[in-house]
Design an enzyme around this catalytic site. Structure first.
Site, PDB file in Angstrom:
ATOM      1  N   GLY A 232      61.147  58.879 -10.866  1.00 59.15           N
ATOM      2  CA  GLY A 232      60.010  59.782 -10.699  1.00 59.15           C
ATOM      3  C   GLY A 232      60.326  60.939  -9.752  1.00 59.15           C
ATOM      4  N   GLY A 236      62.460  61.131  -6.226  1.00 55.80           N
ATOM      5  CA  GLY A 236      63.631  62.012  -6.217  1.00 55.80           C
ATOM      6  C   GLY A 236      63.606  62.980  -5.053  1.00 55.80           C
ATOM      7  N   GLU A 253      67.630  63.066 -12.000  1.00 60.88           N
ATOM      8  CA  GLU A 253      67.036  63.162 -13.341  1.00 60.88           C
ATOM      9  C   GLU A 253      65.600  62.679 -13.200  1.00 60.88           C
ATOM     10  OE1 GLU A 253      68.525  64.384 -15.862  1.00 60.88           O
ATOM     11  OE2 GLU A 253      70.634  64.294 -15.345  1.00 60.88           O
ATOM     12  N   CYS A 287      61.144  59.998 -20.272  1.00 63.10           N
ATOM     13  CA  CYS A 287      61.044  61.207 -19.440  1.00 63.10           C
ATOM     14  C   CYS A 287      60.886  62.446 -20.301  1.00 63.10           C
ATOM     15  CB  CYS A 287      62.282  61.321 -18.567  1.00 63.10           C
ATOM     16  SG  CYS A 287      63.814  61.294 -19.511  1.00 63.10           S
ATOM     17  N   GLU A 388      52.476  63.721 -15.430  1.00 65.41           N
ATOM     18  CA  GLU A 388      53.252  62.892 -16.350  1.00 65.41           C
ATOM     19  C   GLU A 388      52.515  61.564 -16.559  1.00 65.41           C
ATOM     20  OE1 GLU A 388      56.926  61.130 -14.923  1.00 65.41           O
ATOM     21  OE2 GLU A 388      57.880  61.631 -16.826  1.00 65.41           O
TER      22      GLU A 388
HETATM   23  P1  NAD Z   1      60.597  55.352  -9.686  1.00 68.86           P
HETATM   24  O1  NAD Z   1      60.884  56.688  -9.087  1.00 68.86           O
HETATM   25  O2  NAD Z   1      59.421  54.611  -9.199  1.00 68.86           O
HETATM   26  O3  NAD Z   1      61.856  54.372  -9.496  1.00 68.86           O
HETATM   27  C1  NAD Z   1      63.131  54.687  -9.969  1.00 68.86           C
HETATM   28  C2  NAD Z   1      64.139  53.895  -9.165  1.00 68.86           C
HETATM   29  O4  NAD Z   1      64.107  54.338  -7.805  1.00 68.86           O
HETATM   30  C3  NAD Z   1      63.854  52.395  -9.127  1.00 68.86           C
HETATM   31  O5  NAD Z   1      65.076  51.675  -9.170  1.00 68.86           O
HETATM   32  C4  NAD Z   1      63.163  52.237  -7.790  1.00 68.86           C
HETATM   33  O6  NAD Z   1      63.260  50.924  -7.269  1.00 68.86           O
HETATM   34  C5  NAD Z   1      63.933  53.231  -6.940  1.00 68.86           C
HETATM   35  N1  NAD Z   1      63.238  53.692  -5.740  1.00 68.86           N
HETATM   36  C6  NAD Z   1      61.889  53.724  -5.518  1.00 68.86           C
HETATM   37  N2  NAD Z   1      61.644  54.205  -4.268  1.00 68.86           N
HETATM   38  C7  NAD Z   1      62.849  54.480  -3.709  1.00 68.86           C
HETATM   39  C8  NAD Z   1      63.252  55.002  -2.444  1.00 68.86           C
HETATM   40  N3  NAD Z   1      62.366  55.353  -1.505  1.00 68.86           N
HETATM   41  N4  NAD Z   1      64.568  55.173  -2.198  1.00 68.86           N
HETATM   42  C9  NAD Z   1      65.482  54.859  -3.156  1.00 68.86           C
HETATM   43  N5  NAD Z   1      65.169  54.338  -4.355  1.00 68.86           N
HETATM   44  C10 NAD Z   1      63.865  54.158  -4.636  1.00 68.86           C
HETATM   45  O7  NAD Z   1      60.528  55.573 -11.272  1.00 68.86           O
HETATM   46  P2  NAD Z   1      60.167  54.505 -12.396  1.00 68.86           P
HETATM   47  O8  NAD Z   1      58.699  54.253 -12.383  1.00 68.86           O
HETATM   48  O9  NAD Z   1      61.098  53.341 -12.290  1.00 68.86           O
HETATM   49  O10 NAD Z   1      60.563  55.318 -13.713  1.00 68.86           O
HETATM   50  C11 NAD Z   1      59.723  56.231 -14.332  1.00 68.86           C
HETATM   51  C12 NAD Z   1      60.089  57.648 -13.918  1.00 68.86           C
HETATM   52  O11 NAD Z   1      61.451  57.907 -14.224  1.00 68.86           O
HETATM   53  C13 NAD Z   1      59.302  58.688 -14.704  1.00 68.86           C
HETATM   54  O12 NAD Z   1      58.858  59.699 -13.837  1.00 68.86           O
HETATM   55  C14 NAD Z   1      60.319  59.248 -15.674  1.00 68.86           C
HETATM   56  O13 NAD Z   1      60.061  60.550 -16.115  1.00 68.86           O
HETATM   57  C15 NAD Z   1      61.580  59.161 -14.888  1.00 68.86           C
HETATM   58  N6  NAD Z   1      62.754  59.181 -15.778  1.00 68.86           N
HETATM   59  C16 NAD Z   1      63.531  60.317 -15.829  1.00 68.86           C
HETATM   60  C17 NAD Z   1      64.611  60.382 -16.697  1.00 68.86           C
HETATM   61  C18 NAD Z   1      65.484  61.617 -16.790  1.00 68.86           C
HETATM   62  O14 NAD Z   1      66.608  61.505 -17.271  1.00 68.86           O
HETATM   63  N7  NAD Z   1      65.021  62.775 -16.378  1.00 68.86           N
HETATM   64  C19 NAD Z   1      64.911  59.286 -17.503  1.00 68.86           C
HETATM   65  C20 NAD Z   1      64.105  58.159 -17.429  1.00 68.86           C
HETATM   66  C21 NAD Z   1      63.026  58.114 -16.546  1.00 68.86           C
END
Ligand code: NAD
Length: 496
Positions: A232, A236, A253, A287, A388
């Site tokens: 997310g 990021g 990403e 995404c 989103e």
């Molecule tokens: P998220 O950001 O909640 O988590 C993603 C990963 O980050 C997980 O492994 C999570 O445990 C980790 N994370 C969470 N907080 C963190 C922190 N403070 N420090 C380090 N790591 C941490 O996302 P999600 O709910 O797992 O996935 C959905 C999101 O991913 C959507 O926004 C989607 O658009 C995005 N996504 C993007 C792409 C792309 O290529 N652009 C592809 C797939 C998904």
């Protein structure tokens, strides 16, 4: 525990299968909520151990000094191993995420292709001899960074993991993988394949666990020299801030709110199929989901009527049924979030054209199903068009001309992808060049090639993955000047 899911209750840390010392993680099957397995997650101490082993392995001359074609052999073996284990990986991923077997099998094969492509790229990569401006030779070479980390989301684990691990290892690094706690099982299958491929121990570890603990530790530990993150936008941004503190490169990403555009001259069958596939496949948990649809006003009514009717014929069903097009969402919590986006959109004045509810019937009672949903009547600056949803929810809007269309499409914080449907190629080209996104598809959607770079603009991310340069993103560039004169420098010569 379903013995078909996993018999593994240990993590692969530093080249050994060990019980994680972190909080327990549960994996549930989204089709009926049943427990797949529980797994002790990684702790901060586990990350420390993985880093220590990774540092030793990454700097060991037995790895560091391998020639590219020698390093590539490990990647080829991993590619073969994933292909051999594709059925099992696919099954585990479908249990973990609720995605259809058809989709997860394709993801597993794409992960295998990613390792193969990166191996071939590594073997054929060339260092550059740069034009010299004197009697010397100048070279630009690339070297490994050392210990790196990959942090991935739950929606397509095997593919997004491979997209990071393959170039990371090809570059000569160690890679520590932190998958999402919502899909913890797939990484263990990958670890098994990597172990069988004989990759030197310590170069790869799996560390499922909470983002705020395991993820944060990976991002902030001084030994980690790069983080490649998919997830997310807010996560990021947080990672980028912490990376800035230690001046560490990150690749991000992130999320999207991608526009799909249907011009009046488009083949409306092609466009209708493409729009549905773009937003409703993977149950919208993608995404790149084409979640904002702009239709030229002269065909708006006809196209939207056709789209609604076709959407209502999509088959919602069990992930293991070959005919299923729309499978469950990953978790009840996530479905509740999707539902609240829809409630907000309707409260904002949106008109529900179809969906907006859970399917009824005993087949769906225990799973996290949600009907594909289409909402009209909202402006491009509404919450539904800005936020989103990450579910099967489409906003439809009319547009009047190209300028209006481009303005509305670009008026969004995200910039991940765009789809354009038209029979007029020069127009498609013009619009494609004017749209501010990392990827544009013309008369298609969600086509992917590992050979083609991928990434977003604006809030959708930073950096590119895939393609021949994908490996360089995991390396440090070094310039080497080599004097050819073998004579003392003229500036100092008189003093000799
Ligand atoms: P998220 O950001 O909640 O988590 C993603 C990963 O980050 C997980 O492994 C999570 O445990 C980790 N994370 C969470 N907080 C963190 C922190 N403070 N420090 C380090 N790591 C941490 O996302 P999600 O709910 O797992 O996935 C959905 C999101 O991913 C959507 O926004 C989607 O658009 C995005 N996504 C993007 C792409 C792309 O290529 N652009 C592809 C797939 C998904």
């Amino acid at each position: 525990m379903d013995q078909n899911v996993t018999a593994q209750d240990k993590l692969y840390i530093g080249g050994e299968w060990r019980r994680g010392r972190g909080a327990e993680i549960a994996s549930n099957f989204p089709a009926d909520g049943s427990l797949n397995a529980t797994l002790p997650g990684a702790s901060v101490e586990d990350v420390d151990l993985a880093i220590e082993r990774a540092q030793d392995a990454a700097h060991d001359p037995a790895w560091r000094k391998l020639l590219p074609h020698e390093r590539a052999t490990f990647l080829y073996r991993i590619a073969d191993g994933i292909a051999r284990a594709a059925d099992r990986i696919s099954h585990v991923q479908s249990r973990d995420t609720g995605k259809t077997l058809t989709e997860t099998r394709a993801l597993a094969m794409s992960a295998s292709g990613t390792f193969r492509y990166m191996a071939a790229t590594l073997e054929t990569m060339e260092d550059a001899l740069t034009p010299s401006r004197g009697n010397y030779l100048t070279m630009s070479v690339y070297e490994p960074l050392g210990v790196t980390a990959a942090i991935t989301p739950w929606n397509s684990p095997i593919a997004s993991d491979a997209q990071k691990i393959a170039p990371g290892l090809a570059a000569g690094n160690a890679v520590l993988l932190k998958p999402s706690s919502w899909s913890p099982l797939v990484c263990l299958e990958l670890a098994r394949v990597i172990e069988e491929a004989g990759l030197p121990k310590g170069l790869f570890s799996t560390l499922p666990g909470a983002g705020a603990i395991v993820g944060e530790k990976l991002v902030t530990d001084p030994a980690i020299r790069k983080v490649s993150f998919t997830g997310g936008t807010e996560t990021g941004r947080d990672i980028a801030r912490k990376a800035a503190e230690k001046l560490m490169p990150v690749s991000l990403e992130l999320g999207g709110k991608s526009p799909t555009i249907v011009f009046a001259d488009a083949d409306l069958d092609v466009a209708c199929a493409g729009v549905m596939f773009g937003v409703f496949s993977s149950t919208g948990q993608s995404c790149i989901a084409g979640s904002r649809l702009f239709v030229e006003r002269s065909v708006y009514d006809a196209f939207v009527t056709k789209l609604v009717a076709a959407t209502e014929r999509l088959r919602i069903g069990h992930p293991f049924e070959a005919t299923t097009q729309v499978a469950p969402l990953i978790r009840p919590k996530h479905r509740a979030e999707v539902e609240s986006h829809v409630e907000r959109a309707l409260a904002d004045g949106g008109k529900l054209l179809t969906g907006g509810e859970r399917p009824s019937g005993s087949d769906y009672a225990d799973g996290t199903y949600y009907r594909p949903t289409i909402i009209a009547g909202l402006d491009n600056d509404s919450r539904l068009c800005r936020d989103e949803v990450f579910g099967p929810v489409l906003a439809v809007l009319p547009f009047d001309n190209e300028d209006d269309l481009i303005r509305q499409s670009n008026d969004n914080s995200y910039g991940l992808a765009c789809g354009i449907y038209t029979a007029d190629f020069p127009k498609a080209w013009r619009v494609a060049r004017a749209i501010d996104t990392g990827t544009v598809w013309i008369n298609t959607y969600k086509q992917f090639s590992i050979a083609t770079p991928f990434g977003g603009t604006k809030d959708s991310g930073l950096g590119r993955e895939k393609g021949r340069d994908g490996i360089h993103a995991w390396m440090a560039q070094k310039s080497i000047y080599c004097d050819l004169s073998q004579a003392p420098h003229p500036w100092a010569k008189a003093a000799l």
